[in-house]
Every structure is written in structure tokens, then in C-alpha cells.
Scaffold this active site. Structure first.
Site, mmCIF file in Angstrom:
data_model
loop_
_atom_site.group_PDB
_atom_site.id
_atom_site.type_symbol
_atom_site.label_atom_id
_atom_site.label_comp_id
_atom_site.label_asym_id
_atom_site.label_seq_id
_atom_site.Cartn_x
_atom_site.Cartn_y
_atom_site.Cartn_z
ATOM 1 N N TYR A 99 8.652 8.616 29.365
ATOM 2 C CA TYR A 99 7.673 10.043 29.261
ATOM 3 C C TYR A 99 6.137 9.702 27.736
ATOM 4 O O TYR A 99 7.374 10.492 26.949
ATOM 5 C CB TYR A 99 8.503 11.010 28.952
ATOM 6 C CG TYR A 99 9.869 11.809 30.090
ATOM 7 C CD1 TYR A 99 8.641 12.740 30.769
ATOM 8 C CD2 TYR A 99 10.433 11.589 30.600
ATOM 9 C CE1 TYR A 99 9.458 14.068 31.849
ATOM 10 C CE2 TYR A 99 11.419 11.792 31.300
ATOM 11 C CZ TYR A 99 10.472 13.044 32.338
ATOM 12 O OH TYR A 99 11.150 13.464 33.826
ATOM 13 N N ASP A 103 24.599 21.834 37.910
ATOM 14 C CA ASP A 103 24.145 21.043 36.711
ATOM 15 C C ASP A 103 24.725 20.737 35.808
ATOM 16 O O ASP A 103 23.503 22.012 35.009
ATOM 17 C CB ASP A 103 22.911 20.952 37.378
ATOM 18 C CG ASP A 103 22.396 19.718 36.349
ATOM 19 O OD1 ASP A 103 22.804 19.266 36.044
ATOM 20 O OD2 ASP A 103 20.983 19.493 36.688
ATOM 21 N N LYS A 163 25.735 12.859 30.727
ATOM 22 C CA LYS A 163 25.162 13.058 29.483
ATOM 23 C C LYS A 163 26.086 12.389 28.266
ATOM 24 O O LYS A 163 26.588 11.588 27.694
ATOM 25 C CB LYS A 163 24.196 14.011 29.092
ATOM 26 C CG LYS A 163 22.990 13.812 29.755
ATOM 27 C CD LYS A 163 21.603 14.655 29.363
ATOM 28 C CE LYS A 163 20.296 15.260 29.905
ATOM 29 N NZ LYS A 163 19.188 14.000 29.237
ATOM 30 N N TYR A 217 15.350 21.772 36.278
ATOM 31 C CA TYR A 217 15.145 20.441 35.883
ATOM 32 C C TYR A 217 16.270 19.575 36.422
ATOM 33 O O TYR A 217 17.037 20.032 35.784
ATOM 34 C CB TYR A 217 14.498 19.885 34.435
ATOM 35 C CG TYR A 217 14.195 18.692 34.552
ATOM 36 C CD1 TYR A 217 13.314 18.405 34.611
ATOM 37 C CD2 TYR A 217 15.205 17.533 34.101
ATOM 38 C CE1 TYR A 217 12.774 16.267 34.711
ATOM 39 C CE2 TYR A 217 15.640 16.422 33.919
ATOM 40 C CZ TYR A 217 14.380 15.793 34.482
ATOM 41 O OH TYR A 217 14.016 14.395 34.239
HETATM 42 C C1 PLP Z 1 19.964 19.618 33.590
HETATM 43 C C2 PLP Z 1 19.180 17.866 33.691
HETATM 44 N N1 PLP Z 1 20.127 17.580 34.976
HETATM 45 C C3 PLP Z 1 19.639 16.212 35.149
HETATM 46 C C4 PLP Z 1 19.170 15.636 34.673
HETATM 47 C C5 PLP Z 1 19.081 14.117 34.561
HETATM 48 O O1 PLP Z 1 19.767 12.583 34.105
HETATM 49 P P1 PLP Z 1 19.335 11.804 33.897
HETATM 50 O O2 PLP Z 1 18.256 11.684 32.690
HETATM 51 O O3 PLP Z 1 20.750 11.520 33.042
HETATM 52 O O4 PLP Z 1 19.229 11.121 35.009
HETATM 53 C C6 PLP Z 1 18.828 15.795 33.386
HETATM 54 C C7 PLP Z 1 18.476 15.167 32.342
HETATM 55 O O5 PLP Z 1 17.915 15.591 31.447
HETATM 56 C C8 PLP Z 1 19.799 17.194 32.372
HETATM 57 O O6 PLP Z 1 18.494 17.358 31.195
#
Ligand code: PLP
Length: 433
Positions: A16, A248, A277, A144
Site C-alpha cells: 500500500y 468478517d 489480526k 473490505y
Molecule cells: C475487515 C477485514 N477483513 C479482512 C482483512 C484482511 O486481513 P489480512 O490483511 O490479514 O489479509 C482486513 C485487513 O485489514 C480487514 O480489515
């Protein structure tokens, strides 16, 4: 510092990052609590928990020790046909703190892979039962879900992936009722979204595998909050039309919303939950996709064809699982909950002060996460937003505005004084914009 930055520049391509306009990267050498230290000793208050992963602070000795001890014992194994105690303990603990009914944990490495697994689980759940035309997914405007192709397809409305549109599979996008403090139109926005969804389900439910949402707050597209009422109504519709619900909770999991999970805070019961995370306290990459028993059951037969044929080399890495167990122990200690309540209270107090500042609008808070917009149109990744980021760094604050959205999502160990200081510095920076 510059010599490391130059060496970095000559060999590393960062995520990014538009390298042509961004400054040299800052080499960090140490983390302690809520602070990161660069190689020259300057310290930065980590107000974004290092991309939302760190929950107990940097260098937490309990997690570090758990990883060390596990590494001496068993560092990694193939996870098909074999298992290990940390993976079992972590899975048991996760299932025990999610809403009742979650029973099976599928391990992977990061948020995006947790999403890919959820997509496959949902699609194949129907497929295995003979419903082979359930190939539609419904996601939300601004959602996202990660950077792999399935996740990008779900996040196609987020603008991050416009170049790849031709390569993404089609996903239907529902309106998202984003709200903020003193938003007089929230109910109308929710009604509009729910009507849209009901109409969509009425037409297509029999071909829909699942609806996926970042519950209570969309992260990357700008910390957009929705009310728990909306999630409850969405769940009712999904149940009425027999569509699976995927949460998610990659960002919202493990205390971020003020409760252990957004589904607990909202009082909702999704079918599949994705977590990553914060799962290891921010020490190691690990993720899980957790589902209810009937979903798991639909994959059982005498034939490999109906199994979930998915896995990664580092699935359920023992070091990650040991970190996860240690992190959960810390999180379930009443001291962590106290810290979370302190952060919530300090956000609420300081957001009131921020509200009096010119150029500040759309103030919002969800548990330990707070955000506001700077009333200047500023695109994600623009030069201006790089400049704001640098100003914050000069003030010792690690913040990464998403376009014109400034958000604070600190590790739970941050003190009330540190967080208050952060707001005071933000106000100083805002006065120069
Ligand atoms: C809500 C959400 N889902 C999925 C992801 C993707 O996670 P990763 O960066 O560990 O692949 C993120 C990453 O910021 C996220 O905020």
C-alpha cells in the site's frame, strides 16, 4: 536511520505504498507497550495498533515467553493427519467465547485467507446438499475483506481494486447505512438498505450462498459505523430467506468493539465468523474461520469430493497458536476489560472536545475505535494524506488517515494520559491544516 532506509529502498517494495511520492521508510528497532521506537530513539505512539493487530501492546512478555517455550518444543508440523495441543486449546477457547452453537475452527494464516475459507465453506455447504446454483454472494457498499481474489471480489465496491475488475467474480452489493454522532437520518438509511436487501432476497435468495459484512464497523473504507439494530434486522432477513450470514470480524474481533466480538455486542448469531489480526495479540500471522455444526456436517461423507479441500503450509502454526492462547488469557483477565473501558471513556470525552474544532465532522466511536472526518476532500493515498501522516509522525503519533478519515484504534495497554495526549496533539495538527 538513513542508511537503513536507503538499504530498504534499494531492495524492498512495501505494501500500500506509492514509492514515488512517499518518504523514506522509518526503521524501527523496538516496541514497548503502546510505543514504537525508531533506530534513533524517537518514539511513536502506535494509535493504529500496527494495522489493527496489536491488542496488548508491543513486546508483551507473556506472549513472547509463550512463543519461546513453544518454539523449543514444537515449531511447526503438517496439520493434515496431525494436531497439537496449542491448536486444540486455542480452538476450544475461541468456540467457548463466541455465541453458543459455534463448534468447528478451520485455521489459516491471515484475514484474507480466513475470508477465502469462509467463501468456500458457504458455497460448498450448499453444493454438497445438491444446491449447485448458489453462487451469488451479497456484500456491502464500502466493504473490505482483504487482498486475495475472492476477498477482492467481495470488496469490489471499496475502490481499492478497480484495476482488477475484469478478473473479479461478480458479487452483489447492498447499500450500507453508515452513521455517526447526531446523524438524524440513520433510520431512513437503514430502512432503505433493508428494503433493498429484502427485495434482492425475494428475487435471488435461492441462488445466494451467503451475505458477508464487517459487523458494526467497516474498517479500510473509512471506519464506517452501523448500528446493532441494522445487524439484527439483516439477520432476520437472512433467516427468513435461508441465506448464510458471514461475519468478517478480522478487525472487530478480540475486544475492539468493547465486547469480545461484534456479534456479542450486537446480540446476533451469524453462521460463519472470520477472525485474524488480534488473534495472536499482534505477534504472529494466524487466522480462523469458525462455523456452526450443521455447516461442518454438510462436508462429511465417504468421499474426498465433499471435503473442504483447502489448506496452507503454515496452517495452525504452533507458535501462532501458543501466542493466541497467551493473548486470550490476557484478554480474558479483568484488567484488560478495565483498560478497554478506560479507552472507551477517554475517546468519548476527547471526541467531545474534537467536536468543537473547525474542519472536524462525522464523529463516531465503536468501543475502542474512534474516527472523524477532516472536512476537506482528500483521496486515499493522495499527497495530502501522506503529508498529514507525516505531520502526525512529527508529533510522535503513528496515525494513517484513510483519505480524510482520521481514526484511533490503540492497543488496550495505552493509558488514559497517553490517549488524552494523543488527542491534544491531533488538535494541534488540525490547527495547521
Ligand atoms: C475487515 C477485514 N477483513 C479482512 C482483512 C484482511 O486481513 P489480512 O490483511 O490479514 O489479509 C482486513 C485487513 O485489514 C480487514 O480489515
Amino acid at each position: 536511520m538513513t542508511s537503513l532506509s536507503r538499504r530498504d529502498q534499494s531492495v524492498i517494495w512495501h505494501p500500500y505504498t506509492q514509492h514515488q511520492i512517499s518518504s523514506l521508510t522509518i526503521p524501527l528497532s523496538k516496541g514497548e507497550g503502546a510505543f514504537l521506537f525508531d533506530v534513533d530513539g524517537k518514539r511513536y505512539l502506535d494509535l493504529i495498533s500496527s494495522w489493527w493487530v496489536n491488542i496488548h501492546g508491543h513486546g508483551n512478555p507473556v506472549i513472547a515467553k509463550a512463543i519461546y517455550e513453544q518454539a523449543l518444543q514444537l515449531e511447526h508440523i503438517i496439520f493434515a493427519g496431525f494436531t497439537h495441543e496449542p491448536a486444540i486449546t486455542l480452538a476450544e477457547k475461541i468456540v467457548s467465547i463466541l455465541p453458543a452453537g459455534f463448534s468447528k475452527v478451520f485455521y489459516s494464516d491471515n484475514g484474507s485467507t480466513a475470508i477465502e475459507v469462509a467463501l468456500k465453506m458457504a458455497y460448498q455447504y450448499w453444493y454438497n446438499q445438491g444446491q449447485k446454483n448458489r453462487s451469488r454472494f451479497l456484500a456491502f457498499s464500502g466493504g473490505y475483506h482483504g487482498d486475495t481474489f475472492g476477498a477482492m471480489s467481495l470488496g469490489r465496491s471499496s475502490k481499492f481494486f478497480d484495476h482488477f475488475t475484469d478478473l473479479l467474480f461478480s458479487v452483489d452489493i447492498a447499500p450500507y447505512p453508515a452513521t455517526w454522532q447526531e446523524d438524524g437520518e440513520v433510520e431512513a438509511k437503514e430502512q432503505n438498505a433493508l428494503q433493498w436487501i429484502e427485495h434482492y432476497f425475494a428475487q435471488h435468495a435461492e441462488t445466494v450462498a451467503a451475505v458477508i459484512i464487517e459487523p458494526l464497523i467497516q474498517g479500510a473504507s473509512g471506519m464506517n459505523i452501523c448500528r446493532p439494530e441494522f445487524l439484527r434486522a439483516l439477520e432476520q432477513l437472512a433467516k427468513k430467506y435461508n441465506v448464510l450470514v458471514i461475519y468478517d470480524e478480522v478487525m472487530t474481533g478480540f475486544g475492539r468493539t468493547g465486547e469480545l466480538f461484534a456479534c456479542l455486542k450486537a446480540g446476533t448469531n451469524p453462521d460463519i465468523v472470520c477472525l485474524a489480526k488480534g488473534i495472536t495479540g499482534g505477534f504472529l500471522p494466524l487466522a480462523v474461520t469458525v462455523c456452526r455444526e450443521p455447516i461442518y456436517h454438510a462436508f462429511l461423507s465417504d468421499n474426498i469430493d465433499s471435503a473442504l479441500v483447502h489448506g496452507h503450509s503454515y496452517t495452525a502454526n504452533p507458535l501462532g497458536c501458543a501466542a493466541g492462547v497467551a493473548s486470550l488469557q490476557l484478554l480474558l483477565d479483568p484488567a484488560a476489560l478495565n483498560n478497554i473501558r478506560t479507552i472507551e471513556a477517554m475517546h468519548a470525552k476527547m471526541l467531545k472536545k474534537l467536536a468543537t474544532q473547525p474542519k472536524v465532522e462525522k464523529i463516531r466511536q465503536c468501543g475502542t475505535m474512534a474516527a472523524f472526518n477532516i472536512a476537506l476532500p482528500t483521496a486515499y493515498g493522495s499527497k495530502v494524506s501522506y503529508q498529514w501522516r507525516e505531520k502526525f509522525l512529527e508529533h510522535g503519533l503513528l496515525l494513517r488517515p484513510l483519505g480524510n478519515v482520521v481514526y484511533l484504534l490503540p492497543p488496550y495497554c495505552i493509558s488514559a494520559e497517553e490517549l488524552c495526549h494523543a488527542y491534544e496533539e491531533i488538535i494541534k495538527v488540525l490547527s495547521t491544516i
